[in-house]
Design an enzyme around this catalytic site. Structure first.
Site, PDB file in Angstrom:
ATOM      1  N   ARG A 268      -6.657  -1.829   1.643  1.00  0.00           N
ATOM      2  CA  ARG A 268      -4.990  -3.502   0.943  1.00  0.00           C
ATOM      3  C   ARG A 268      -4.596  -3.309   2.509  1.00  0.00           C
ATOM      4  NH1 ARG A 268      -0.513  -0.850  -0.062  1.00  0.00           N
ATOM      5  NH2 ARG A 268      -0.685   0.920   0.822  1.00  0.00           N
TER       6      ARG A 268
ATOM      7  N   HIS B 147      -4.834   7.510   0.438  1.00  0.00           N
ATOM      8  CA  HIS B 147      -3.377   6.809   0.246  1.00  0.00           C
ATOM      9  C   HIS B 147      -3.233   5.823  -0.644  1.00  0.00           C
ATOM     10  CE1 HIS B 147       0.081   5.527   1.421  1.00  0.00           C
ATOM     11  NE2 HIS B 147       0.050   4.167   1.857  1.00  0.00           N
TER      12      HIS B 147
ATOM     13  N   GLU C   1       3.729  -4.472  10.088  1.00  0.00           N
ATOM     14  CA  GLU C   1       2.726  -3.443  10.487  1.00  0.00           C
ATOM     15  C   GLU C   1       1.753  -4.149  10.808  1.00  0.00           C
ATOM     16  OE1 GLU C   1       3.713  -0.458   6.469  1.00  0.00           O
ATOM     17  OE2 GLU C   1       4.376  -2.131   6.042  1.00  0.00           O
TER      18      GLU C   1
ATOM     19  N   ARG D  83      -6.078  -1.286   8.562  1.00  0.00           N
ATOM     20  CA  ARG D  83      -5.926   0.610   8.280  1.00  0.00           C
ATOM     21  C   ARG D  83      -7.387   0.958   7.967  1.00  0.00           C
ATOM     22  NH1 ARG D  83      -1.493   1.082   3.674  1.00  0.00           N
ATOM     23  NH2 ARG D  83       0.145   0.919   4.924  1.00  0.00           N
TER      24      ARG D  83
ATOM     25  N   HIS E 113      -5.016   6.713   3.879  1.00  0.00           N
ATOM     26  CA  HIS E 113      -4.081   5.831   4.915  1.00  0.00           C
ATOM     27  C   HIS E 113      -4.351   6.759   7.069  1.00  0.00           C
ATOM     28  CE1 HIS E 113      -0.319   5.759   7.441  1.00  0.00           C
ATOM     29  NE2 HIS E 113      -0.106   4.806   6.549  1.00  0.00           N
TER      30      HIS E 113
END
Ligand code: SIN
Length: 524
Positions: A387, A352, A116, A289, A243
């Site tokens: 994160r 998110h 990811e 992100r 997100h």
């Protein structure tokens, strides 16, 4: 005679259930509590991407670098050190060796680790695109096997402390200690007093404070609000992770389009079909992100559109492979009339994950005696200002283990006479029942305020406007519903407005842009 538990755990996601399993193994008398009617209604259950696991190709120093880079080096380095040494091994031992979870494997029998954004190694364990469902089921199977009691449809109203609640006035002069919970039985409408020597808050995040979110409706941050009222320290509350890709659809809300799609090749495009991530970051779709979410938001604003697009079908192996690898996303989008094997997916960034929360130490201990917090509601500092994908389930598990060990090694009962001086809840005389539409309207107002003024890109002026709107909503909500018959939605609404104010005040206080707290004007 009121029952006294050793430990009550609020929340039935990965951290709450894992803590319950570890504490039951240690021989404690525990209770798991959830406000949800359906105990599977958790953020854990919705997780698609995966969980960081142990692979020979990884190295703790590389994982540390990735976590710190994603977190803008604002991370608590000692929490990161603990995580990189312990979490991947614990994930393997607990889920694969002990609970027998089968993650997705390659045809040669090896585990299929995926990638990811912002990961420099393929280290993510997954089960197709429904990793959370599989983990949640394995945890519940174990909970059942061990006969661990779960009380569903019970909403925690407040944390009981000696200073706030005891009828013995000498308790006011002692250090603050948690002694239990006032809990609403949602079905009967009565508030029970549940006494306990320790409370673990594992209530998850705050996504439902925002207009667009990937979280379930119950993610109103009740644990943070209760801990705040009890006097616990809260930190990093301005750090809300958005997100980059939730499904944008008129009927299907709160549905995540996993980052793994980008990890496995999907590209972000605008309404002309042009890729835009190259203009924002050298890692393009796989940048951290916060960077990707801002890029999409910026493109939306430039184009005057409510969404952008994610193209998987032109960049993935083939339709059959898409249907197999992303079966949940495929089926859900198809229900909404979008065939992801043939067309791009409309996406919008959405709240998110909460990187801030109740401040805890390396064992999940809060600033108040007998109160622990684990999982998303807590802030260990692991995530810093943003994160790293697929790190939160592993964090929830690891801090559940560490909190359970700490409790086991330091357990001390509160004297019964002191617990006896806690009175039962007194309900107000008037018990007005409000139209649910009114509550809905107040919640919508909070969500829009937070989305517009305390969202992905913030301005000081906008945050000040949010503060003033929230002050007004707080007054209105507390005054208007003063005589209300207590119910889950009212408790949630009160917690939501308290949490929204905590977030906005923290955002106003932090004058520097960092990670997911991004402010564009001059903040002197
Ligand atoms: C995702 O699948 O994109 C979510 C994973 C995460 O939030 O860690």
């Amino acid at each position: 005679m009121r029952k006294i538990y050793d430990i009550i755990i609020i929340g039935s996601g990965i951290s709450g259930l894992s803590a319950a399993i570890f504490l039951k193994e240690a021989g404690f008398n525990i209770l798991v509590l959830t406000k949800a009617k359906n105990v599977y209604n958790t953020n854990t259950n919705l997780a698609q991407g995966g969980i960081i696991g142990f692979t020979e190709n990884d190295d703790p120093t590389v994982l540390k670098k990735d976590i710190m880079h994603a977190g803008s080096n604002f991370n608590n380095e000692s929490a990161v050190d603990i995580f990189v040494e312990e979490a991947p091994k614990l994930v393997k031992k607990f889920f694969i060796d002990d609970l027998g979870v089968q993650f997705t494997h390659l045809p040669d029998g090896k585990i299929n680790f995926t990638e990811e954004g912002a990961h420099s190694v393929k280290r993510i364990l997954h089960y197709a695109d429904k990793t959370g469902e599989v983990l949640q089921q394995a945890l519940f199977d174990q909970i059942k096997k061990m006969n661990i009691p779960i009380l569903a449809s019970h909403t925690a109203v407040d944390i009981i402390t000696n200073n706030h609640n005891s009828e013995d006035n000498q308790e006011l002069y002692k250090p603050r200690e948690v002694m239990g919970l006032y809990v609403l039985d949602n079905r009967k409408g009565i508030v029970r007093t549940l006494l306990a020597h320790k409370i673990i808050v594992a209530t998850g995040g705050i996504g439902n404070l925002y207009h667009h979110t990937t979280n379930p409706e119950i993610a109103t941050g009740d644990g943070m609000s209760m801990a705040y009222r009890a006097g616990a320290d809260i930190i990093n509350a301005e750090l809300i992770q958005f997100h980059p890709t939730a499904l944008y659809h008129k009927d299907i809300k709160r549905f995540l389009i996993s980052e793994v799609l980008r990890g496995e090749g999907a590209k972000l495009i605008d309404h002309q079909g042009l890729q835009f991530m190259k203009d924002y970051a050298p890692q393009k779709e796989l940048a951290p992100r916060d960077v990707v979410a801002r890029a999409i938001y910026n493109e939306m604003r430039k184009a005057g559109k409510d969404y952008m697009l994610l193209d998987l079908y032109n960049f993935y192996k083939g339709p059959q492979q898409i249907r197999e690898r992303f079966s949940k996303i495929y089926k859900t989008c198809l229900k909404g009339g979008i065939d992801i094997t043939k067309e791009p997916i409309p996406i919008v960034p959405a709240a998110h994950y909460f990187c801030g929360g109740i401040k805890v130490d390396k064992n999940g201990k809060t600033s108040i005696q007998n109160l622990y917090a684990i999982g998303e509601v807590s802030c260990t500092g692991l995530h810093g200002a943003n994160r790293l994908a697929s790190s939160s389930l592993a964090e929830g598990l690891l801090w559940a283990k560490r909190a359970a060990n700490h409790i086991r090694n330091n357990f001390k009962e509160i004297e019964i006479t002191r617990l006896k001086s806690i009175p039962d809840w007194i309900s107000p005389k008037a018990q007005i029942q409000f139209d649910p539409l009114l509550l809905e309207q107040d919640m919508r107002a909070i969500q829009l305020t937070m989305w517009n003024y305390a969202g992905i890109i913030r301005t000081r002026r906008g945050l000040e406007r949010a503060r003033s709107d929230l002050n007004y909503y707080s007054y209105r909500i507390f005054k208007f519903y003063q005589d209300a018959k207590l119910e889950q939605k009212i408790i949630e609404l009160r917690n939501a407005v308290v949490n929204a104010s905590i977030i906005v005040n923290a955002a106003l206080h932090n004058k520097k842009s960092i990670g997911c707290h991004y402010v564009i004007d001059d903040c002197k």
